[in-house]
Scaffold this motif. Structure first.
Motif, PDB file in Angstrom:
ATOM      1  N   ASN A 107       0.830  -1.206   0.000  1.00 57.27           N
ATOM      2  CA  ASN A 107       0.000   0.000   0.000  1.00 57.27           C
ATOM      3  C   ASN A 107       0.868   1.261   0.000  1.00 57.27           C
ATOM      4  OD1 ASN A 107      -2.524  -1.404   0.232  1.00 57.27           O
ATOM      5  ND2 ASN A 107      -1.998  -1.796   2.360  1.00 57.27           N
ATOM      6  N   ARG A 108       0.261   2.356  -0.455  1.00 52.48           N
ATOM      7  CA  ARG A 108       0.920   3.660  -0.339  1.00 52.48           C
ATOM      8  C   ARG A 108       0.552   4.229   1.030  1.00 52.48           C
ATOM      9  NH1 ARG A 108      -1.431   6.909  -4.985  1.00 52.48           N
ATOM     10  NH2 ARG A 108      -0.257   8.580  -4.035  1.00 52.48           N
ATOM     11  N   VAL A 109       1.423   5.073   1.574  1.00 53.98           N
ATOM     12  CA  VAL A 109       1.177   5.650   2.893  1.00 53.98           C
ATOM     13  C   VAL A 109       1.171   7.179   2.778  1.00 53.98           C
ATOM     14  CG1 VAL A 109       2.028   5.862   5.249  1.00 53.98           C
ATOM     15  CG2 VAL A 109       2.225   3.680   4.067  1.00 53.98           C
ATOM     16  N   LYS A 110       0.122   7.771   3.324  1.00 53.02           N
ATOM     17  CA  LYS A 110       0.011   9.227   3.384  1.00 53.02           C
ATOM     18  C   LYS A 110       0.260   9.616   4.840  1.00 53.02           C
ATOM     19  CE  LYS A 110      -3.457  12.873   2.802  1.00 53.02           C
ATOM     20  NZ  LYS A 110      -4.865  13.138   2.462  1.00 53.02           N
ATOM     21  N   LEU A 164      11.253  10.679   9.512  1.00 56.21           N
ATOM     22  CA  LEU A 164      10.386   9.514   9.360  1.00 56.21           C
ATOM     23  C   LEU A 164      10.685   8.814   8.029  1.00 56.21           C
ATOM     24  CD1 LEU A 164       6.786   9.406  10.516  1.00 56.21           C
ATOM     25  CD2 LEU A 164       7.315   8.414   8.338  1.00 56.21           C
ATOM     26  N   ALA A 165      10.852   9.591   6.969  1.00 57.35           N
ATOM     27  CA  ALA A 165      11.167   9.017   5.655  1.00 57.35           C
ATOM     28  C   ALA A 165      12.543   8.342   5.666  1.00 57.35           C
ATOM     29  CB  ALA A 165      11.102  10.091   4.578  1.00 57.35           C
ATOM     30  N   ALA A 212      10.926   2.079   1.609  1.00 55.34           N
ATOM     31  CA  ALA A 212      10.034   3.080   1.011  1.00 55.34           C
ATOM     32  C   ALA A 212      10.802   4.178   0.305  1.00 55.34           C
ATOM     33  CB  ALA A 212       9.157   3.702   2.089  1.00 55.34           C
ATOM     34  N   VAL A 213      10.119   4.784  -0.672  1.00 55.65           N
ATOM     35  CA  VAL A 213      10.648   5.968  -1.347  1.00 55.65           C
ATOM     36  C   VAL A 213       9.620   7.087  -1.182  1.00 55.65           C
ATOM     37  CG1 VAL A 213      12.073   4.769  -3.041  1.00 55.65           C
ATOM     38  CG2 VAL A 213       9.684   5.220  -3.554  1.00 55.65           C
ATOM     39  N   GLU A 221       6.055   1.928  -1.739  1.00 58.25           N
ATOM     40  CA  GLU A 221       6.942   0.788  -1.532  1.00 58.25           C
ATOM     41  C   GLU A 221       8.121   0.867  -2.496  1.00 58.25           C
ATOM     42  OE1 GLU A 221       6.592  -4.066  -1.253  1.00 58.25           O
ATOM     43  OE2 GLU A 221       5.146  -2.940  -2.442  1.00 58.25           O
ATOM     44  N   LYS A 222       9.309   0.551  -1.981  1.00 62.29           N
ATOM     45  CA  LYS A 222      10.518   0.556  -2.825  1.00 62.29           C
ATOM     46  C   LYS A 222      10.471  -0.677  -3.712  1.00 62.29           C
ATOM     47  CE  LYS A 222      14.821   2.194  -1.551  1.00 62.29           C
ATOM     48  NZ  LYS A 222      15.958   2.185  -0.617  1.00 62.29           N
TER      49      LYS A 222
END
Length: 173
Positions: free
Chosen positions: A118-121, A144-145, A152-153, A171-172
């Protein structure tokens, strides 16, 4: 590309073209022939003549059992829908004065969402006097990133939107 549904197909007498390219019941090319000859060949085989490619010049018809053909097409469509993966956007909300342990919990949740595809906002909400220090809080999102950079990217850099700051992670690959 236009997707044809089963109901769009013409069979036997519904086909009005003068000449058609015919494919036999075993998948072999029978060539271009008149519609009467094609119907006769289908009748001799005891099955239907189905127009499968109306846009071609000349249109392509197949000698096949219509009921079986219809069933196979529906099954293929169902299989294609099963294999589709829908990517959801999961949201994680944080505040600018978040504690490190709370941030670690949010990072773990984000990692779980990302590993599932999933993508995360990530939304940082500002209230009251916190609005005056929005620029100073961007480092929390950047940190956090960095914590999640192994899986993750950053899809969209942190950006202020009204009373919140938003960043998207994917997701990377």
């Amino acid at each position: 590309m236009e997707v044809k549904t089963i109901n769009d197909l013409f069979i036997n007498e519904q086909i009005r073209d003068k000449e058609v390219r015919v494919i036999g019941p075993d998948g072999e090319q029978l060539g271009v022939m008149s519609i009467q000859d094609a119907r006769k060949a289908a009748e001799e085989a005891g099955v239907d003549l189905v127009k499968i490619a109306p846009g071609a010049k000349p249109p392509v018809c197949r000698i096949v059992d219509y009921g079986k053909f219809k069933y196979e097409q529906l099954r293929k469509q169902k299989e294609a829908r099963k294999k589709q993966k829908t990517v959801e956007i999961k949201e994680i909300r944080i505040s600018p004065n978040i504690d490190t342990n709370d941030l670690n919990t949010k990072i773990a949740a984000a990692r779980k969402f990302l590993t599932k595809g999933n993508r995360v906002k990530i939304t940082m909400r500002f209230r009251g006097r916190e609005m005056a220090h929005m620029g100073a809080s961007i480092h929390i999102l950047i940190d956090l990133a960095k914590e999640l950079e192994d899986c993750a990217v950053i899809e969209r850099q942190p950006k202020a939107e009204g009373r919140s700051m938003v960043m998207f992670l994917a997701e990377k690959k």
